[in-house]
Design a protein around this motif. Sequence first.
Motif, short mmCIF file in Angstrom:
data_model
loop_
_atom_site.label_atom_id
_atom_site.label_comp_id
_atom_site.label_asym_id
_atom_site.label_seq_id
_atom_site.Cartn_x
_atom_site.Cartn_y
_atom_site.Cartn_z
N GLU A 235 0.84 -1.21 0.00
CA GLU A 235 0.00 0.00 0.00
C GLU A 235 0.87 1.25 0.00
O GLU A 235 0.57 2.25 -0.67
N LEU A 236 1.98 1.20 0.81
CA LEU A 236 2.89 2.35 0.84
C LEU A 236 3.49 2.60 -0.54
O LEU A 236 3.59 3.75 -1.00
N GLU A 237 3.90 1.53 -1.20
CA GLU A 237 4.47 1.67 -2.54
C GLU A 237 3.45 2.28 -3.51
O GLU A 237 3.78 3.18 -4.30
N THR A 238 2.21 1.76 -3.41
CA THR A 238 1.16 2.31 -4.29
C THR A 238 0.95 3.79 -4.03
O THR A 238 0.86 4.61 -4.97
N ARG A 239 0.90 4.15 -2.78
CA ARG A 239 0.66 5.56 -2.46
C ARG A 239 1.86 6.44 -2.83
O ARG A 239 1.69 7.58 -3.28
N LEU A 240 3.07 5.88 -2.60
CA LEU A 240 4.25 6.66 -2.99
C LEU A 240 4.33 6.86 -4.50
O LEU A 240 4.69 7.93 -4.99
N GLU A 241 4.01 5.82 -5.26
CA GLU A 241 4.00 5.96 -6.72
C GLU A 241 2.95 6.97 -7.15
O GLU A 241 3.16 7.78 -8.08
N LYS A 242 1.78 6.92 -6.48
CA LYS A 242 0.75 7.91 -6.78
C LYS A 242 1.22 9.32 -6.45
O LYS A 242 1.00 10.28 -7.20
N LEU A 243 1.92 9.39 -5.27
CA LEU A 243 2.46 10.70 -4.87
C LEU A 243 3.47 11.21 -5.90
O LEU A 243 3.50 12.40 -6.23
N LEU A 244 4.31 10.28 -6.38
CA LEU A 244 5.29 10.68 -7.40
C LEU A 244 4.60 11.17 -8.67
O LEU A 244 5.02 12.14 -9.29
N LYS A 245 3.55 10.45 -9.07
CA LYS A 245 2.82 10.89 -10.26
C LYS A 245 2.18 12.27 -10.04
O LYS A 245 2.21 13.13 -10.91
N LEU A 246 1.58 12.42 -8.84
CA LEU A 246 0.98 13.72 -8.53
C LEU A 246 2.04 14.82 -8.50
O LEU A 246 1.81 15.96 -8.94
N CYS A 247 3.21 14.47 -7.96
CA CYS A 247 4.31 15.45 -7.93
C CYS A 247 4.76 15.81 -9.34
O CYS A 247 5.00 16.97 -9.65
N ALA A 248 4.86 14.76 -10.19
CA ALA A 248 5.24 15.03 -11.58
C ALA A 248 4.19 15.89 -12.27
O ALA A 248 4.51 16.81 -13.03
N THR A 249 2.91 15.57 -11.98
CA THR A 249 1.83 16.39 -12.56
C THR A 249 1.91 17.83 -12.05
O THR A 249 1.74 18.79 -12.81
N MET A 250 2.18 17.93 -10.72
CA MET A 250 2.31 19.28 -10.16
C MET A 250 3.46 20.04 -10.80
O MET A 250 3.36 21.23 -11.12
N LEU A 251 4.58 19.34 -10.99
CA LEU A 251 5.73 19.99 -11.62
C LEU A 251 5.42 20.41 -13.05
O LEU A 251 5.79 21.50 -13.49
N GLU A 252 4.72 19.54 -13.77
CA GLU A 252 4.37 19.88 -15.15
C GLU A 252 3.41 21.07 -15.19
O GLU A 252 3.57 21.99 -15.99
N VAL A 253 2.41 21.01 -14.30
CA VAL A 253 1.49 22.16 -14.22
C VAL A 253 2.24 23.41 -13.79
O VAL A 253 1.98 24.52 -14.27
N GLY A 254 3.20 23.24 -12.88
CA GLY A 254 4.01 24.38 -12.46
C GLY A 254 4.80 24.96 -13.61
O GLY A 254 4.93 26.18 -13.75
N ARG A 255 5.38 24.06 -14.43
CA ARG A 255 6.11 24.55 -15.60
C ARG A 255 5.17 25.29 -16.55
O ARG A 255 5.51 26.33 -17.12
#
Length: 707
Positions: free
Chosen positions: A30-50
């Motif tokens: 579950e931690l791995e799933t959530r961390l991967e989701k967090l990474l995706k959200l972070c990547a999305t946030m970074l892309e939106v930030g760019r």
Amino acid sequence: MTVKLDFEECLKDSPRFRAAIEGVECDVSELETRLEKLLKLCATMLEVGRQYCTASKAFVGGVRDLSQHTQGDPMMNELLETTQLSSRQHIQTLVKEDMKRFKEARKEFERGSEGLASALHHNAEVPRRKQHEAEEAAQALQTARARARARALDYVLQINVIESKKKSEILQFMLMLMDAQASCLEHGHRLTQQLERYRRELGEQLHQLVLESAREKRDMEQRHAMIKQKDLSQDEGVLEGRGEAPDAVVMEGYLYKRASNAFKTWSRRWFSIQSNQLVYQKRAKDALTVVVDDLRLCTVKPCPDHERRFCFEVVSPSKSCLLQADSERHQQAWLSAVQSSIASAFSEGRTEAPGQHPERPSSMSAATMEVSGRSPREAVDKRVLDQVQRLEGNAQCCDCREPAPDWASINLGVTLCIECSGIHRSLGVHFSKVRSLTLDSWEPELVKLMCELGNNTLNRIYEARVEDMTVKKPQPSCSRAEKESWIRAKYVEKKFITKLPEVRLSRGGRRPPLKPKPGSISRATEPREAGTPPEGLHPGALLYWAAGQQNLPTMADALAHGADVNWVNSAEESRTPLLRAVAANSLLACEFLLQNGASVNQADSTGRGPLHHATILGHTGLACLFLKRGANQEAVDVEGKNPLSIAVDNANADIVTLLRLAKMREAEVAQGQSGDETYLDIFRDFSLMASDNPEMLTRRDLKLTTL
């Protein structure tokens, strides 16, 4: 360190240990799933930030283009870079490396468990009688148990490491993210403090804009109310002297035009007089249709006998155009505008259309008309504007004081703004001849004429009694109607000039001669200060005297008081002020008189005109000027001599050259030949020398023969 599983339980491999293992594995998954989701959200946030940064840069660029005052700020980029670095160092390390080791340890643990189970099963199946197999099975079981325990211990270690790191690493990531956001907010706070002064300035500007907007709204409402009170039953439909182009629109409005087809239909079109042409169009986006290509080639006349009212006809050599105005007042306005434009075109010497040669007055030859025109090859002297505006008083419009005027009246010698120049143009060329300081070509003698007079000099004459009469001079912000009323009162009605004493007029209103009769006593013969005009002179006599003195301000004063520019002095062989200026070899005085309507062909009692006298006296510059202004070189004096024969007798090679070139040019034009422009260059050179280096125009004693 928080220990999730006990190593002692690991060695026992009890069901409790297995249950704990399953729970840990579910948590890690579950931690791995959530961390991967967090990474995706972070990547999305970074892309939106760019994307936000890109949009922000585009927005700032738009603001910079609008105000050219905004500077970029890398604050948001710094926040995004810090967030990306933090996620890469901690979260990605936890997911990509620690999770990988955990999974590898679990696989080894599962393989060890499977090997141990197999060894246990084999050991249990060995019978008692087979002692040798029992020993081998026991040895294999011991080896499998040691391997399984070692792998189980490694697996438990990775589980405990994960349980420990998932708190510290995630917390460190969140802390760094918060630090980056705090840094961003602190940076924004500092910038906001720095922008405080700018915000106050913008607020003050906004306040001023609001006040100005309120004033403009009040002025527009007042003007709206005034216009509503006027009689709007008659539509003006005409705008004069708009000056939207190098050649200002003299007049424009709607007219009905009769078609040239068999049906003779009438169509309403928008007509205008501009660039020495009569043109019309149906809609603003339509191209202009030229009715008359050159106004000098046409005439205009009313058509009172036509069945439709208010008709007039514009006739050119190739065609005629029947037009109809809305009222009699509009008809008269159009007739006057076309006639004034024709006169202005001839006066200003506009360049003729290719292949066309308008009819000329009998006193003006074809060659001289060509010479008087401004050649397209002449470049506009960019220094004219600065040279004329540098004169004291010329940096403002002569009539409304608008700064930086770029138009001029060449016969008055004053500078004008574009609106006042349009009003001057509407007065007619007999009052004011308007020319652009930046768009038209300027002869050197005209530039010197402008610098010799100027706004201050002319206003001392035409506004002499303004203060005594307590009349208010218009301001740049005044309406066109107010400015036009002032200009007409100033130059046409001449309300503000000083009144002449009665002693200046002779009995019966006749012009007195400038010279006293022999034996008579006159104050004009008394000693006086040099350059001071004699007292008691009629305006015409004053103009004559000032022409001989090369005193342009006094000449302008005399004309303002009604002097006849062609006044005849009967005491001096019926000479005119122009002939007096020729005798004084004054190029500027001659140019001033010609610009104010002096006849270039008016002769004295000996039959000699200005060109005769310039030739006799050897004034080459003046001869060039008179030829450019249309002097008749075929006129003969009482002795039967024309200017060419006089120049040959006097061996004046320069004047002979000018006269012969003008005559050759006239012959070429009469035969329909365009010819070259060599003679124009020669005339231009003589004009420049006459204005700038008159000493170079010396008479040459050469043996000449007539043509």
